[in-house]
Design a protein around this motif. Structure first.
Motif, PDB file in Angstrom:
ATOM      1  N   TYR A  36       0.843  -1.184   0.000  1.00  0.00           N
ATOM      2  CA  TYR A  36       0.000   0.000   0.000  1.00  0.00           C
ATOM      3  C   TYR A  36       0.881   1.238   0.000  1.00  0.00           C
ATOM      4  O   TYR A  36       1.943   1.251   0.614  1.00  0.00           O
ATOM      5  N   ALA A  56      -6.749   8.975  -2.331  1.00  0.00           N
ATOM      6  CA  ALA A  56      -6.888   7.535  -2.127  1.00  0.00           C
ATOM      7  C   ALA A  56      -7.548   6.857  -3.322  1.00  0.00           C
ATOM      8  O   ALA A  56      -8.499   7.374  -3.906  1.00  0.00           O
ATOM      9  N   GLY A 104      -4.620   2.454   6.925  1.00  0.00           N
ATOM     10  CA  GLY A 104      -3.625   3.521   6.822  1.00  0.00           C
ATOM     11  C   GLY A 104      -3.310   4.166   8.153  1.00  0.00           C
ATOM     12  O   GLY A 104      -2.147   4.380   8.501  1.00  0.00           O
ATOM     13  N   SER A 105      -4.343   4.468   8.926  1.00  0.00           N
ATOM     14  CA  SER A 105      -4.115   5.134  10.215  1.00  0.00           C
ATOM     15  C   SER A 105      -3.376   4.227  11.194  1.00  0.00           C
ATOM     16  O   SER A 105      -2.587   4.703  12.013  1.00  0.00           O
ATOM     17  N   ILE A 124      -3.984   3.965  -0.252  1.00  0.00           N
ATOM     18  CA  ILE A 124      -4.973   4.032   0.821  1.00  0.00           C
ATOM     19  C   ILE A 124      -4.782   5.310   1.625  1.00  0.00           C
ATOM     20  O   ILE A 124      -3.683   5.824   1.758  1.00  0.00           O
ATOM     21  N   SER A 125      -5.875   5.786   2.159  1.00  0.00           N
ATOM     22  CA  SER A 125      -5.888   7.042   2.892  1.00  0.00           C
ATOM     23  C   SER A 125      -5.202   6.908   4.249  1.00  0.00           C
ATOM     24  O   SER A 125      -5.305   5.876   4.907  1.00  0.00           O
ATOM     25  N   ASN A 126      -4.571   7.993   4.654  1.00  0.00           N
ATOM     26  CA  ASN A 126      -4.006   8.064   5.997  1.00  0.00           C
ATOM     27  C   ASN A 126      -5.103   8.035   7.054  1.00  0.00           C
ATOM     28  O   ASN A 126      -4.840   7.774   8.213  1.00  0.00           O
ATOM     29  N   GLU A 127      -6.360   8.275   6.631  1.00  0.00           N
ATOM     30  CA  GLU A 127      -7.484   8.272   7.567  1.00  0.00           C
ATOM     31  C   GLU A 127      -8.238   6.947   7.569  1.00  0.00           C
ATOM     32  O   GLU A 127      -9.131   6.753   8.385  1.00  0.00           O
ATOM     33  N   SER A 128      -7.892   6.042   6.642  1.00  0.00           N
ATOM     34  CA  SER A 128      -8.567   4.743   6.575  1.00  0.00           C
ATOM     35  C   SER A 128      -8.153   3.889   7.771  1.00  0.00           C
ATOM     36  O   SER A 128      -7.118   4.147   8.400  1.00  0.00           O
ATOM     37  N   PRO A 129      -8.936   2.853   8.077  1.00  0.00           N
ATOM     38  CA  PRO A 129      -8.561   1.995   9.208  1.00  0.00           C
ATOM     39  C   PRO A 129      -7.149   1.415   9.076  1.00  0.00           C
ATOM     40  O   PRO A 129      -6.362   1.464  10.026  1.00  0.00           O
ATOM     41  N   SER A 148      -6.474  11.597   2.023  1.00  0.00           N
ATOM     42  CA  SER A 148      -7.794  11.048   1.697  1.00  0.00           C
ATOM     43  C   SER A 148      -8.279  11.459   0.313  1.00  0.00           C
ATOM     44  O   SER A 148      -8.976  10.692  -0.353  1.00  0.00           O
ATOM     45  N   PRO A 179      -8.028   2.727  -3.665  1.00  0.00           N
ATOM     46  CA  PRO A 179      -7.682   1.367  -3.239  1.00  0.00           C
ATOM     47  C   PRO A 179      -7.368   0.416  -4.394  1.00  0.00           C
ATOM     48  O   PRO A 179      -6.540  -0.482  -4.237  1.00  0.00           O
TER      49      PRO A 179
END
Length: 157
Positions: free
Chosen positions: A105, A113, A127-128, A120-125, A110, A115
């Motif tokens: 990844y 992003a 990514g974070s 993947i977003s830094n705010e996704s489950p 965000s 997928p």
């Protein structure tokens, strides 16, 4: 106060190009559709006019949204990244502990992003949970089906 929106240089350029396209091409196309629809006469029963006006509103809304994103953009500078710790802009190779399946990844803001492209977003489950960890660390991510455990196998820029 608006929150910062993180972009790679390429991601910001893509947004700026979309703004330019919307302002120079789409606005003109929609304007022409409105002119043609006006030629049909009675606006109270003119579905072409209504559709064109709705499309115009959507284009203007998209332009405003993208311009707000650019105003709040924070560019991810690769010089500030390293391969020791996962951060926004890092590419991370992970292995699911239970299945031994590997994925890679790239952690992005965000707005960038995708997928299907492995971004993947830094705010996704996922990514974070990956951010701030190092090679060898195991992170647990809560998903609808339970908890997935990922081991970080590699970090690149």
């Amino acid at each position: 106060m608006a929150k910062d929106i993180f972009f790679t240089p390429e991601g910001l350029e893509k947004i700026e190009n979309e703004i330019e396209y919307l302002k120079t091409v789409r606005r003109k196309e929609v304007s022409e559709r409105i002119k043609v629809a006006l030629g049909y006469g009675d606006l109270s029963e003119n579905s072409e006019y209504d559709e064109a006006k709705n499309e115009q509103a959507q284009v203007e809304e998209r332009i405003a949204k993208l311009e707000m994103m650019v105003r709040n953009a924070k560019i991810i500078d690769e010089k500030d990244l390293n391969t020791e710790v996962v951060n926004i802009g890092s590419s991370v190779r992970v292995r699911e502990v239970d299945t031994m399946e590997e994925d890679e990844y790239t952690i992005v803001g965000s707005a960038e992003a995708d997928p299907l492209e492995g971004k993947i977003s830094n705010e996704s489950p996922v990514g974070s949970k990956l951010i701030g960890n190092r090679v060898g660390d195991v992170v647990e991510v809560e998903v609808p089906d339970g908890i997935i455990r990922y081991e970080i196998c590699g970090i690149t820029i």
